[in-house]
Design a protein around this motif. Sequence first.
Motif, PDB file in Angstrom:
ATOM      1  N   ALA A 174      72.107  28.764  23.379  1.00 29.44           N
ATOM      2  CA  ALA A 174      72.968  28.746  24.670  1.00 29.44           C
ATOM      3  C   ALA A 174      72.397  27.714  25.511  1.00 29.44           C
ATOM      4  N   PHE A 175      71.101  27.816  25.665  1.00 31.30           N
ATOM      5  CA  PHE A 175      70.423  26.837  26.614  1.00 31.30           C
ATOM      6  C   PHE A 175      70.471  25.397  26.239  1.00 31.30           C
ATOM      7  N   ASP A 176      70.334  25.418  24.679  1.00 27.28           N
ATOM      8  CA  ASP A 176      70.519  24.133  24.322  1.00 27.28           C
ATOM      9  C   ASP A 176      71.817  23.237  24.177  1.00 27.28           C
ATOM     10  N   LYS A 177      72.777  24.055  23.901  1.00 33.05           N
ATOM     11  CA  LYS A 177      74.101  23.669  24.037  1.00 33.05           C
ATOM     12  C   LYS A 177      74.754  23.299  25.507  1.00 33.05           C
ATOM     13  N   VAL A 178      74.399  24.251  26.344  1.00 31.63           N
ATOM     14  CA  VAL A 178      74.966  24.018  27.771  1.00 31.63           C
ATOM     15  C   VAL A 178      73.788  22.816  28.219  1.00 31.63           C
ATOM     16  N   GLY A 179      72.613  22.749  28.125  1.00 27.42           N
ATOM     17  CA  GLY A 179      71.959  21.559  28.080  1.00 27.42           C
ATOM     18  C   GLY A 179      72.521  20.107  27.724  1.00 27.42           C
ATOM     19  N   ARG A 180      73.064  20.286  26.717  1.00 31.24           N
ATOM     20  CA  ARG A 180      73.867  19.044  25.978  1.00 31.24           C
ATOM     21  C   ARG A 180      75.050  18.850  26.828  1.00 31.24           C
ATOM     22  N   LEU A 181      75.861  19.832  26.949  1.00 26.02           N
ATOM     23  CA  LEU A 181      77.057  19.680  28.062  1.00 26.02           C
ATOM     24  C   LEU A 181      76.684  19.190  29.296  1.00 26.02           C
ATOM     25  N   LEU A 182      75.750  19.470  30.044  1.00 29.43           N
ATOM     26  CA  LEU A 182      75.073  18.753  31.176  1.00 29.43           C
ATOM     27  C   LEU A 182      74.673  17.601  31.131  1.00 29.43           C
ATOM     28  N   PHE A 259      74.168  28.818  35.417  1.00 27.32           N
ATOM     29  CA  PHE A 259      73.963  29.272  33.834  1.00 27.32           C
ATOM     30  C   PHE A 259      72.914  30.314  33.674  1.00 27.32           C
ATOM     31  N   GLN A 260      71.820  29.769  34.145  1.00 28.77           N
ATOM     32  CA  GLN A 260      70.219  30.331  33.782  1.00 28.77           C
ATOM     33  C   GLN A 260      70.433  31.687  34.638  1.00 28.77           C
ATOM     34  N   ASP A 261      70.920  31.709  35.665  1.00 29.96           N
ATOM     35  CA  ASP A 261      71.078  33.067  36.401  1.00 29.96           C
ATOM     36  C   ASP A 261      71.805  34.076  35.473  1.00 29.96           C
ATOM     37  N   ALA A 262      72.770  33.684  34.932  1.00 29.78           N
ATOM     38  CA  ALA A 262      73.835  34.545  34.094  1.00 29.78           C
ATOM     39  C   ALA A 262      72.848  34.977  32.797  1.00 29.78           C
ATOM     40  N   VAL A 263      72.288  34.162  32.233  1.00 31.14           N
ATOM     41  CA  VAL A 263      71.389  34.554  30.882  1.00 31.14           C
ATOM     42  C   VAL A 263      70.433  35.512  31.423  1.00 31.14           C
ATOM     43  N   VAL A 264      69.387  35.220  32.487  1.00 32.17           N
ATOM     44  CA  VAL A 264      68.508  35.738  32.897  1.00 32.17           C
ATOM     45  C   VAL A 264      68.969  37.344  33.524  1.00 32.17           C
TER      46      VAL A 264
END
Length: 354
Positions: A174-182, A259-264
Motif C-alpha cells: 500500500a505504501f509503495d502504490k500510494v507513493g507512486r500515486l503521489l 495516508f500514513q496516519d491511517a495505516v499506522v
Amino acid sequence: MSGPLVLALESSCDETGLAIVEGGRRIHANVVASQVALHAATGGIVPEVAARAHLRWVVPVMDEAWNAAGITWDDVDAVTVTYGPGLAGSLLVGINFAKALAWVHDKPLVGVNHLEGHVYAAWLLDPREDERPEPPFPLVALVVSGGHTFLAEMRDHLTYRLLGQTVDDAAGEAFDKVGRLLGLGYPGGPAIQRAAESATARDRVFPRAWLGETYDFSFSGLKTAARRIIDAARAEAGLADQPDVSLPDPLVAELAWGFQDAVVDVLVTKTIRAARATGARSIVVGGGVAANAALRQRMTEEAAALDLPLIVPRPGLCTDNGAMIGAAGARRFLAGERAGLDLDARPSLPLATR
Ligand code: KG4
Ligand code: ZN
C-alpha cells in the motif's frame, strides 16, 4: 554469548544479505547489498533483474561479511538460508550458494522462512550492543513487509498462532502504490515517511478499514480512497488535465501524512488490542514497514501506556537482511532441523502456524 555460530543468507526479494550470527542473537557481521537504485528506474521490481543482481552481488557480500567477522570455517556450525516466501529466481541464488558452501565445508544446511526471520530480528544484538533480555513469552508479533502483513501470538519459540492477516494488499505494498500515486517513486514507504514529516497541514483524513473486531487487515480500500483523494486534490490545484505536472510539495506532504496516519492507526490499534486480549508480556514488530518512524513512535507510546515491553529492531534490521535469517536459523538449528541438498525454493511458503 554462546550458542551456534551460523552463516546466514537472504535473497528472497531485492536485498542480497549475508550475516554471521552467534547464538541466534549476536551479530558478528551483517552486509546487505540493496537493489533499490536498480529497481527505482523501473518503478518496481523486475524478477529477472533482481535474480541477476543477487548473482552479481552474493560473492562480494560474502567476502565483506567474512572479512568483517574475522572467523574461519572451523568456527561455523551451520549455513542457514531463506527458502521462501519470495521470488523464485531470487531465492534460488541464495539457496544454491548456501548449498555449495554447506557441501564444500561439510556443514549442516538449515532452510529458514523469511517471515520467521522478520519476527526473530527482535532477538538480534548489534556487535557492540549491551546484552538485553530476550522478548518474554507469550508475545504478540506484528510483521509488516512489502509482501505480508500479519499478527501472530507466540507462546514459545518457533510456534505461532495466527491472529489475523491482510485480506488483500500488504501494508508495504500500500505504501509503495500510494507513493507512486503521489509521484514519490520507488520504494514508496521511506518516501512517504519523508514527505509526511514535512507536512504542516493535517486536515485530510483517510478512511480506516477496521474489519470489525477481527485482527485482519485490509489496505486496498485505502489505496482506492487515496486515489480519489489525490485526484480531488489535483482538481483543486487546477492540475486535473495535466498528469505530467506534480502536485505542490506541501499538498503531497499533507496527503502522505493522512495516508500514513491511517495505516499506522489500524496497525497499532489492532496490535495493542491483540496484546491485551492474549495477555501478552511483550510485543515484537518486524518487516520493512516497521522501519517507519510514525509507526514506531505511536507503537512505543501505546505499549508504554500499558507497561508492555516493545521490541522493534533498528530500521536496518526491519528491512530485509541476513542477520534475521541467522537469528531464526539458529533456533531451527538448535531444534534439530536440517535441510538436504535438495532444498528447493518455496515462493509461497506460509508461516508454520498451529
Ligand atoms: O521487509 P521488506 O524489506 O521486504 C519484504 O519482505 O517485502 O519490506 C519492504 C517494504 C516496502 O514496501 C517498503 O516501502 C516498506 O517496506 N518500507 C517502509 C519504510 N521502509 C521500508 N514503509 C514505510 N515506512 C518506511 N520507513
Ligand atoms: Zn522481508
